[in-house]
Design a protein around this motif. Sequence first.
Motif, PDB file in Angstrom:
ATOM      1  N   CYS A  90       8.605 -50.527  88.775  1.00 45.83           N
ATOM      2  CA  CYS A  90       9.498 -50.045  87.828  1.00 45.83           C
ATOM      3  C   CYS A  90      10.502 -51.291  87.528  1.00 45.83           C
ATOM      4  CB  CYS A  90      10.243 -48.812  88.545  1.00 45.83           C
ATOM      5  SG  CYS A  90      11.307 -48.904  89.757  1.00 45.83           S
ATOM      6  N   CYS A  91      11.210 -51.117  86.708  1.00 46.12           N
ATOM      7  CA  CYS A  91      12.475 -52.084  86.450  1.00 46.12           C
ATOM      8  C   CYS A  91      13.508 -51.174  85.876  1.00 46.12           C
ATOM      9  CB  CYS A  91      12.012 -53.005  84.972  1.00 46.12           C
ATOM     10  SG  CYS A  91      12.992 -53.920  84.580  1.00 46.12           S
ATOM     11  N   VAL A  92      14.563 -51.434  86.374  1.00 45.35           N
ATOM     12  CA  VAL A  92      16.043 -51.011  86.006  1.00 45.35           C
ATOM     13  C   VAL A  92      17.104 -52.122  85.715  1.00 45.35           C
ATOM     14  CG1 VAL A  92      17.725 -49.179  86.480  1.00 45.35           C
ATOM     15  CG2 VAL A  92      15.421 -48.678  87.113  1.00 45.35           C
ATOM     16  N   SER A 120       8.077 -51.861  99.713  1.00 49.39           N
ATOM     17  CA  SER A 120       8.713 -51.145  98.875  1.00 49.39           C
ATOM     18  C   SER A 120       9.452 -51.906  97.696  1.00 49.39           C
ATOM     19  CB  SER A 120       9.494 -49.996  99.276  1.00 49.39           C
ATOM     20  OG  SER A 120      10.511 -50.523  99.993  1.00 49.39           O
ATOM     21  N   TRP A 121      10.212 -53.136  98.340  1.00 53.27           N
ATOM     22  CA  TRP A 121      11.185 -53.587  97.425  1.00 53.27           C
ATOM     23  C   TRP A 121      10.174 -54.475  96.220  1.00 53.27           C
ATOM     24  CZ3 TRP A 121      15.855 -52.767  96.687  1.00 53.27           C
ATOM     25  CH2 TRP A 121      16.560 -52.282  97.738  1.00 53.27           C
ATOM     26  N   ASP A 122       8.953 -54.693  96.662  1.00 52.34           N
ATOM     27  CA  ASP A 122       7.977 -55.335  95.785  1.00 52.34           C
ATOM     28  C   ASP A 122       7.683 -54.502  94.586  1.00 52.34           C
ATOM     29  OD1 ASP A 122       7.758 -57.385  97.248  1.00 52.34           O
ATOM     30  OD2 ASP A 122       5.988 -56.961  98.235  1.00 52.34           O
ATOM     31  N   LEU A 123       8.129 -53.195  94.561  1.00 54.18           N
ATOM     32  CA  LEU A 123       7.926 -52.367  93.511  1.00 54.18           C
ATOM     33  C   LEU A 123       9.075 -52.509  92.187  1.00 54.18           C
ATOM     34  CD1 LEU A 123       7.217 -49.077  95.345  1.00 54.18           C
ATOM     35  CD2 LEU A 123       5.738 -50.282  93.943  1.00 54.18           C
ATOM     36  N   LEU A 129       8.554 -47.826  83.746  1.00 51.67           N
ATOM     37  CA  LEU A 129       7.786 -47.681  84.898  1.00 51.67           C
ATOM     38  C   LEU A 129       6.346 -48.602  84.500  1.00 51.67           C
ATOM     39  CD1 LEU A 129       7.909 -43.783  85.190  1.00 51.67           C
ATOM     40  CD2 LEU A 129       8.915 -45.378  86.670  1.00 51.67           C
ATOM     41  N   VAL A 130       5.980 -49.209  85.542  1.00 51.34           N
ATOM     42  CA  VAL A 130       4.788 -50.087  85.377  1.00 51.34           C
ATOM     43  C   VAL A 130       3.740 -49.422  86.027  1.00 51.34           C
ATOM     44  CG1 VAL A 130       3.923 -52.466  85.461  1.00 51.34           C
ATOM     45  CG2 VAL A 130       6.523 -52.088  85.388  1.00 51.34           C
ATOM     46  N   PHE A 157      10.286 -54.797  89.077  1.00 59.49           N
ATOM     47  CA  PHE A 157       9.906 -55.668  88.246  1.00 59.49           C
ATOM     48  C   PHE A 157      10.993 -56.363  87.727  1.00 59.49           C
ATOM     49  CE2 PHE A 157       5.735 -53.857  88.844  1.00 59.49           C
ATOM     50  CZ  PHE A 157       4.871 -54.912  88.774  1.00 59.49           C
ATOM     51  N   ASP A 158      11.152 -57.650  87.607  1.00 55.64           N
ATOM     52  CA  ASP A 158      12.348 -58.226  86.668  1.00 55.64           C
ATOM     53  C   ASP A 158      12.032 -58.197  85.101  1.00 55.64           C
ATOM     54  OD1 ASP A 158      14.410 -60.258  86.392  1.00 55.64           O
ATOM     55  OD2 ASP A 158      12.955 -61.251  85.236  1.00 55.64           O
TER      56      ASP A 158
END
Length: 386
Positions: free
Chosen positions: A108-110, A29-32, A117-118, A34-35
């Motif tokens: 995703c990226c926050v 889940s942590w792989d979701l 969202l990717v 993105f930087d």
Amino acid sequence: MGVLSRLRDCLRFGTRAGEGEGEDSLCNSWDLFFDLHSLQAATDFFSDSNRLGHGGFGPVYKGVLGNGEQVAIKKLSLTSRQGIREFTNEVKLLLKIQHKNLVTLLGCCVQGPEKMLVYEYLPNKSLDYILFDKEKSPSLHWTQRFQIIVGVIRGLLYLHEEAPVRIIHRDIKASNILLDDKLNPKISDFGLARLFPGDDTHLNTFRISGTHGYMAPEYAMHGYLSVKADVFSFGILVLEIVSGRKVTDRQLGADKSDLLTYTWRLFQSGKQLELVDETLETCNPSEALMCIQMGLLCCQAIVADRPDMNSLHLMISNDSFTLPKPGKPGLQGRGGRWTTTTNSSASLSNTKASTTLSYDAKQSIASSVEEFSRNSISCSSINEGR
């Protein structure tokens, strides 16, 4: 709690369907995440040359990650007032579901004010990009259109009856159907979707969300939301795919501007095939007639009379299936231009809606509203695929 913290909780406790609850799934889940810098590099800092389009959420860009994978990045507009709710909703939902006819969320990226969202990249963009362009639409042959209809049925069947939790999309339309390299359809944009936990089959909501022209009358008028609202929207989509035209097109004149009204008129006179897109070189008449009748069945005014997605799948995959004759369609928000204001209870069974009508067939409309109220009990007791 900040958006990032809420999303991390979603990723901890909302792993993908089929994944376990252990440490491995937590790592996955942590792989979701993105930087931001990697997404900036992938899109050449979100240059206009990589821009694919723009929706209610914000702009969408094509990107190429460091490993060569192509992705589509949906970027929350910084001026969006409702985007954070839809953003979080979409992440939570897409972690729960996986199907070949649903778009795949890669992550995703926050970071700071940026929220993205990717997704997997689909080279043929959205259905409306081809379908409503008279230069491009001839390339979408009848066989391909029919397969798109079948694929959307399968995707909605999964959402309504086969997913870990029942999901109502609330915004089924051509621009939310993406096409892969083989023109297979994938339902996208789950920002407005609603989950139905347990055995619930409907809810009454005061917050109406969706796209004008596609919303079911009982939902737009009274806030009555069930899977049959998606069925109504799907019916409109089917008629658009067959005809190659939008649900409303004022350039076609008063008699043809409203797609649903025009289709109903053709059906009553036995001239349904006049609806078929004239840009098509060939067409399977029996399939076209079936799709038109199926679209009208989905758009019936009486909610309980609309088929569910399981029935639609049987209709389109079984040559010997006999389609019932459709009843009067729900025409709210279309040719008649009548509107309604509903009190905060948003209840069909005991509504005190104040309705303003500017429609010639007022008696017919009153009958439709009465039918919605009369059938609310039977609708709420329908066991949708459970």
